[in-house]
Design an enzyme around this catalytic site. Sequence first.
Site, PDB file in Angstrom:
ATOM      1  N   TYR A 164      51.992  39.272  38.171  1.00 18.84           N
ATOM      2  CA  TYR A 164      50.585  39.674  38.085  1.00 18.84           C
ATOM      3  C   TYR A 164      50.460  41.190  38.212  1.00 18.84           C
ATOM      4  CZ  TYR A 164      45.543  39.712  38.919  1.00 18.84           C
ATOM      5  OH  TYR A 164      44.190  39.964  38.833  1.00 18.84           O
ATOM      6  N   LYS A 168      49.059  43.796  35.248  1.00 19.66           N
ATOM      7  CA  LYS A 168      47.913  44.687  35.435  1.00 19.66           C
ATOM      8  C   LYS A 168      48.314  46.156  35.350  1.00 19.66           C
ATOM      9  CE  LYS A 168      44.725  41.560  35.875  1.00 19.66           C
ATOM     10  NZ  LYS A 168      43.736  41.359  34.784  1.00 19.66           N
TER      11      LYS A 168
END
Length: 262
Positions: A164, A168
């Site tokens: 994750y 990002k």
Amino acid sequence: MTVATSFHLFILTGASRGMGHAMAGQLLQPGHTVLTLSRRIPGGLAAKAQAAGAELVQWSVDLADDHNQNHSASAHLHGWLDDIAPQRFASATLINNAGVIPPLMPLRDADSADLMQALRVGLQAPMLLTAAFLSGTRHWTGQRKVLNISSGLGRRAMASQSAYCAAKAGLDHFTRCLALDEAAQPNGAKVCALAPGVIDTDMQTHLRSADAAHFPDQAAFGQLKTNGQLAHPDDAARVVLAWLARPDFGDPPVADVRTPRA
């Protein structure tokens, strides 16, 4: 032929729940066309669109499959945009909101399929959809914007969150590169990767209910809920859409709603 001044297009991924669903609902206004892309068709939006006098188009797609040319959301989007007259909309906006948090565990224990899904949905799909959007609207005369929903975790490392955080972080840096590309183009798109703050969504539930043995920050996320520090999705959506409407949107290309602006 002049551009229509009262018609605006919004393309939004991850609209089936959380802040994405809230943004979709708030974008349903007279003169707006809203295209949503999500694995399941969001409930309640069709009735809201009819009541608001907005046009709603809903696609059921799995963005993890966008690498598959036989099921390519980005190719479908490009073709859909090609069929629209360049002067139809005063503005066109792509909001890359979808993201996936895989099971919380150190990278050494992670399943490869979970890692690939997180990176495909969180980074590959936004890049492919953005490329399709910018190519498909290349000759449009209205204002164009790309809003990438980022996260503080793209700018701060956290244990057991490798995929994750990496997605990002990649989203942020691809946005910086994209801003340079578009600044050199006539009627180039304004682009921004925006961290929306901490929001009371399923993602937060997932984080605070994780096994603390595998996720050292589990207690900190529990405290966010206990201390009332999580924004409601409706409120977060309003803040993000207000940022999108700012005249200085895209300056800087990577931003955070919690950072004061003049």
